[in-house]
Design a protein around this motif. Structure first.
Motif: not given
Length: 610
Positions: A202-222
């Motif tokens: 993940f881009d290190s210029s920001m930190s959100t809950i997406v990179d914290k718990w890998d909420l991408t692709c099939d977890k994007e709905w979370i």
């Protein structure tokens, strides 16, 4: 122990010194502690003394008698049945006698329901106590300042739910590491080799809950689901606040909402899973909904008619939004923003202790003494003479409507009153539109072109225009002002929806321009609607009515994150719905009453002919 041992212990103590520094310090501490012990035992010797007092009497037929009696529990030589509505105690001392009796008197007084004359009188009393003095300066600073952490709490997911740029490393089915990376793609593009993503960077210029718990692709709905859960909390909080605020008072409800904001924001920062974070966001939503309902009510009831629309229209929320954008740019970390939000609650949590209870709420609950004390404090801070207590009692006692007997009002009173039910249903449509429109644009900020942090600040900056709502609403009326802003919001929303379907060279700039315009009108229209709503309902159900509409707005808000998510696949969907809702709201506004330049109503009956 034997006698010899006792003698030996005595001799040891003597040999250690009997009149030294130890004894001096020891005796001073022990004897000194006797002072508060004596105070504790003897306090009732003073605290139970009955100061000299006189009594004002109210007859059974509601007339204030021109009689006072010195320390007598019944009128002397009077054939008229009467009750003591107020005791005036000697100010040279204060004991539990005058404290307890004042409370008992306020609860035992039988007072008639308030007439329109009472409403006008309560407005005039507040005006006479000062409308632009030290009290207002302190009061507005505390209430408006508390809006900053509230804005942080509600809008955190506008940053915390953003998906940072990421790349993926692939592993083929036969176990070979492919020498290829893909930018934000859940499957390999144009590849005949079956492979799985084994690592995301993940881009290190920001930190959100997406990179914290890998909420991408099939977890994007979370991500959108967590935001919806938070807004569901706003729904429950708004409704709870309305009921609790009317039953137990504005101040306790206001104060408790901030305690909850401080606690749940701090806990959310240390979430160990997205499930735990989602639960805490729900409670943050409850706290925010609680706060956003009660702060409007306490502002409206402690502000005179002349300045009420201006006070409600002050851009405290937009300022909080801009500060939120600034902190996102400085911190660019969701966890630090959560902690900062909690810290920002502390100074206002202390300051809110000095916010008084609404004197109107006291009067609506027949607590005339307490209402008078609030007005005395306001007048004293503003350097004005205190209001006449006897006249206050007289005006209330002479009202001609039926007796309320301190009855508790609920949402049922709104639903069974024809004109209030009609107004509520029409307002519900408007509030749903505002809730959806505001959060659809706010949580869809990532879909706008340009710098993310600048866009968050600009979304707050365009809302500063709401300060003009006060002037416009006073000039042309609350209803017409709301109608104009809603119409522009609807038209610009439809334009944005259409633009997102088209392929234009300057599409990004056009979408941003119309989206910011729509956001400005949604917010300004909502402010005007808030003023209108707070003035339509009478005091006895004002907090319930406002809380009910605030809750309904959260139904619209809850759908916003899901439609923003859907708009990634169906361009323009969220904005087209926004435009349709606001044009429908314009139709509903036509059938609502105008409240401009009218005194606030206090009871349901007198609101019938508004």
């Amino acid at each position: 122990m034997s006698v010899d041992v006792n003698d030996y212990l005595e001799s040891v103590l003597t040999d250690s010194g009997v009149c030294g520094k130890f004894q001096l310090l020891f005796y001073c501490l022990v004897y000194g502690s006797m002072v508060p012990a004596a105070f504790s035992v003897l306090m009732m010797a003073f605290g139970g003394i009955e100061p000299h007092w006189s009594c004002y009497w109210l007859s059974k037929n509601g007339l204030l008698l021109n009689v006072t009696s010195q320390m007598m529990c019944k009128p002397d030589n009077s054939t008229i049945e009467a009750v003591c509505i107020s005791k005036t105690f000697d100010s040279s001392m204060s004991t539990i006698v005058d404290k307890v009796i004042i409370l008992q008197v306020s609860k035992s007084v039988t007072i008639k329901n308030m007439s329109v004359d009472v409403n006008d009188y309560l407005e005039s009393v507040l005006t006479d106590s000062g409308v632009c003095g030290k009290f207002q300066l302190l009061f507005y600073c505390l209430v408006y300042g508390s809006m900053v952490p509230a804005a942080f709490s509600v809008l955190m997911m506008a940053f915390g739910g953003i998906e940072p740029h990421w790349s993926c490393y692939w592993l083929s089915k036969n176990g070979l590491l492919l020498n290829v990376t893909s930018q934000m793609m859940c499957k390999q593009d144009n590849s005949t080799i079956e492979a799985v993503c084994i690592s995301k960077t993940f881009d290190s210029s920001m930190s959100t809950i997406v990179d914290k718990w890998d909420l991408t692709c099939d977890k994007e709905w979370i991500i959108s689901t967590i935001t919806t859960i938070q807004l569901a909390g706003l729904l429950f909080g708004a409704f709870m606040s309305g009921q609790i605020g009317d039953l137990f008072g504005r101040k306790p409800t206001f104060f408790l909402s901030f305690i909850m904001l401080f606690t749940f924001n701090l806990l959310a920062a240390f979430s160990v899973s997205w499930q735990m974070f989602a639960v805490l966001r729900f409670f943050i939503g409850i706290s925010s909904g609680w706060y956003l309902t009660i702060y409007i009510i306490i502002l409206a009831e402690l502000t005179s008619t002349k300045y009420r629309s201006g006070i409600v229209a002050f851009p405290a929320w937009p300022i909080g939004t801009m500060i939120f954008g600034l902190f996102c740019w400085i911190l660019h970390d969701w966890q630090n923003i959560q902690i900062t939000t909690s810290i920002l609650c502390l100074p206002w949590l202390i300051g809110l202790c000095f916010v008084p209870e609404s004197y109107r709420w006291f009067v609506s609950r027949n607590k005339i003494n307490e209402a008078h004390q609030v007005l005395i404090k306001i007048a004293k801070l503003n350097g004005k003479p205190p209001p006449d207590f006897v006249k206050l009692c007289d005006v209330i006692a002479m009202s001609k409507t039926e007796n309320t007997r301190d009855r508790k009002h609920t949402v049922v009173d709104i639903l069974k009153t024809k004109h209030l039910l009609k107004d509520t249903l029409l307002l519900n449509v408007c509030w749903i539109s505002c809730g959806y429109g505001y959060f659809a644009i706010s949580f869809g900020v990532q879909q706008l072109s340009g710098n993310l942090y600048l866009n968050i600040v600009l979304l707050g900056l365009v809302d500063v225009v709401q300060i003009l709502v006060s002037f416009i609403a006073n000039k042309i009326g609350r209803k017409r002002t709301t109608f104009i802003f809603f119409a522009v919001a609807g038209i610009t929303g439809i334009v944005v929806g259409i633009l997102q379907f088209l392929d234009l060279n300057n599409k990004g700039q056009l979408v941003n321009g119309f989206a910011f315009t729509s956001k400005m009108c949604v917010n300004s229209g909502w402010i005007s609607l808030i003023i209108l709503t707070s003035e339509i309902y009478p005091t006895v159900v004002r907090n319930v009515g406002f809380g009910l509409n605030n809750s309904v707005a959260r139904v619209g808000a809850m759908t916003a994150p899901q439609l923003v998510f859907a708009s990634k696949h169906i361009p323009g969907l969220s904005y087209l719905l926004l435009g349709g809702l606001f044009l429908l709201s314009c139709i509903c506004l036509v059938f609502l009453p105008e409240t401009n330049r009218k005194a606030l109503k206090d009871t349901i009956d007198e609101n019938e002919g508004l």
